[in-house]
Write a protein that holds these residues in place. Structure first.
Motif, PDB file in Angstrom:
ATOM      1  N   SER A  94     -56.249  29.654  -2.056  1.00 24.80           N
ATOM      2  CA  SER A  94     -55.109  28.735  -2.090  1.00 24.80           C
ATOM      3  C   SER A  94     -55.346  27.522  -2.979  1.00 24.80           C
TER       4      SER A  94
ATOM      5  N   GLY B  61     -45.381  41.088   0.612  1.00 24.16           N
ATOM      6  CA  GLY B  61     -46.640  40.387   0.794  1.00 24.16           C
ATOM      7  C   GLY B  61     -47.793  41.354   0.962  1.00 24.16           C
TER       8      GLY B  61
ATOM      9  N   PHE C 295     -44.095  29.268  -3.784  1.00 22.29           N
ATOM     10  CA  PHE C 295     -45.465  29.495  -3.355  1.00 22.29           C
ATOM     11  C   PHE C 295     -45.534  30.686  -2.400  1.00 22.29           C
ATOM     12  N   ALA C 296     -46.605  31.459  -2.481  1.00 20.13           N
ATOM     13  CA  ALA C 296     -46.916  32.417  -1.424  1.00 20.13           C
ATOM     14  C   ALA C 296     -47.582  31.642  -0.286  1.00 20.13           C
TER      15      ALA C 296
ATOM     16  N   THR D 195     -45.677  36.269   1.691  1.00 18.44           N
ATOM     17  CA  THR D 195     -46.734  35.706   2.521  1.00 18.44           C
ATOM     18  C   THR D 195     -47.915  36.668   2.577  1.00 18.44           C
ATOM     19  N   VAL D 196     -49.114  36.103   2.660  1.00 18.98           N
ATOM     20  CA  VAL D 196     -50.363  36.864   2.636  1.00 18.98           C
ATOM     21  C   VAL D 196     -51.115  36.579   3.929  1.00 18.98           C
TER      22      VAL D 196
ATOM     23  N   THR E 202     -50.104  31.599   2.724  1.00 18.77           N
ATOM     24  CA  THR E 202     -51.298  32.322   3.163  1.00 18.77           C
ATOM     25  C   THR E 202     -51.745  31.800   4.515  1.00 18.77           C
TER      26      THR E 202
ATOM     27  N   LEU F  41     -51.261  38.519  -4.609  1.00 19.53           N
ATOM     28  CA  LEU F  41     -52.458  37.684  -4.693  1.00 19.53           C
ATOM     29  C   LEU F  41     -52.508  36.870  -5.980  1.00 19.53           C
TER      30      LEU F  41
ATOM     31  N   GLN G  33     -50.712  30.082  -4.228  1.00 21.83           N
ATOM     32  CA  GLN G  33     -50.704  30.169  -2.766  1.00 21.83           C
ATOM     33  C   GLN G  33     -50.978  28.819  -2.116  1.00 21.83           C
TER      34      GLN G  33
END
Length: 377
Positions: free
Chosen positions: A229, A201, A148-149, A173-174, A151, A115, A119
């Motif tokens: 994000s 994630g 980047f994650a 990834t979230v 989301t 987190l 994102q």
């Protein structure tokens, strides 16, 4: 009683919600003080069941059913490997904390450190076209490769394609849920949820353990997706859709909004076109997004000619004739001079190469086909 237990107890009161919770915090300064001193004027606005719960708490204190539930909820989380992050803690997501009335608590299954990554949300239609799914997968993979994650909401369609694209790129990834983190919805994506956790994630929700997926939960989930994000990428969306709501929430939260344009004949492109008219940035490649957000960590690798199939002259002519919109066999025959039989053979070859897809009544370029056309010119 600590702040976490008091917050769980307050949110257990039916009708409380984040809005009233933050009003109480503004007035009393802490969840413990708010729970101990709930004003009669607010109490009377809550449903009868909540009034009964709080009055029993005011008589019995920490021996009440309300506190017993909060302590049991903490035990349920510990048993399931779920962490609770209280708003105000150091590792509560900073961007989400800056939104209006953020979730007081987040339930997190997986890596809470996920987190803290920058994102980008990727959202879109559940019943997306194959081109939309390809775009979601490809953009998510590129953006995950850029650091980047990714989301999204674990839904069927674009959400699932985005999560899978990030995983394929060995990225993080979230998934933000409209149910409890221990009650996955839709069940068809349960295996995907496990891959997300195994890949570093996280699954997150503001809802208590064992909460069912209800329609009223999803607008709340959408505000978390956008709030976490730096920006939201809208892949495909109808004019009335949850994805469009997420994009509008992002604009309200002063987030960047990006939209992939589509054919004027595709109903699922209309939401993207509306958002572009309302101020979203039109994007054609992931590099457009990375560039606008400051090029964090790395540039995605550009497609190179060595990654594209070599086409014959007639196939190239057909790619040109297809252009950006769906075309019928009759239109293609007129534009290329080929017979229907020859066209079907050429189109089959291009389908097998992943450059063309068939639609009801016609054909169109896939995202890979469109990229090939762009490079050819």
């Amino acid at each position: 009683m600590d702040a976490l237990t008091a917050t769980l107890a307050l949110l257990r009161l039916e009708g409380m919600g984040p809005g009233r919770y933050w009003q109480l915090l503004d007035h009393f300064g802490s969840p413990v003080a708010a729970l101990l001193s709930l004003p009669e004027s607010l109490l009377l606005k809550l449903p009868p069941r909540a009034q009964t719960q709080w009055r029993e708490f005011s008589r019995c204190g920490e021996q009440s059913a309300l506190i017993a539930w909060a302590l049991a909820e903490r035990d349920r989380c510990a048993d399931a490997g779920v962490e609770l992050i209280h708003c105000g803690e150091e590792d509560y997501p900073r961007l989400l904390a800056e939104t209006s009335r953020p979730p007081p608590l987040l339930y997190v299954r997986g890596a809470r450190a996920a987190l803290q990554l920058p994102q980008i949300a990727v959202v879109g239609a559940r019943r997306a076209s194959s081109g939309g799914l390809d775009n979601a997968h490809a953009f998510a993979a590129d953006l995950a490769g850029a650091g980047f994650a990714i989301t999204s909401g674990l839904a069927l369609g674009v959400d699932a394609a985005a999560h899978r694209g990030a995983l394929k790129a060995a990225g993080v990834t979230v998934a933000v849920l409209g149910s409890g983190v221990d009650r996955l919805y839709p069940r068809r994506n349960a295996a995907l949820a496990e891959e997300i956790v195994a890949g570093g994630g996280a699954l997150i929700s503001e809802l208590p353990m064992n909460s069912a997926a209800e329609a009223a939960n999803f607008p709340r989930r959408n505000r978390i997706i956008s709030g976490l994000s730096l920006g939201v990428l809208l892949v495909e969306a109808a004019l009335r859709s949850g994805s469009l709501i997420t994009a509008r929430l992002a604009l309200e939260q002063n987030r960047e909004v990006f939209a992939i344009p589509g054919s004027i004949h595709n109903p699922l492109a209309r939401g993207c076109h509306r958002m572009i008219r309302d101020g979203a940035a039109l994007v054609e490649t992931s590099a457009d997004i990375v560039g606008q957000l400051g090029g964090l960590l790395a540039e995605p690798q550009a497609d190179t000619p060595s990654h594209r199939p070599q086409l014959e002259r007639r196939q190239l002519h057909l790619i040109d004739a297809l252009g950006g919109d769906p075309r019928t066999i009759e239109q293609l025959a007129r534009d290329t001079g080929e017979s229907a039989g020859e066209l079907l053979a050429l189109l089959l070859q291009l389908e097998l190469a992943g450059l063309v897809e068939q639609l009801p009544g016609g054909y169109q370029l896939t995202p890979q086909g469109a990229a090939y056309l762009q490079h050819a010119h």
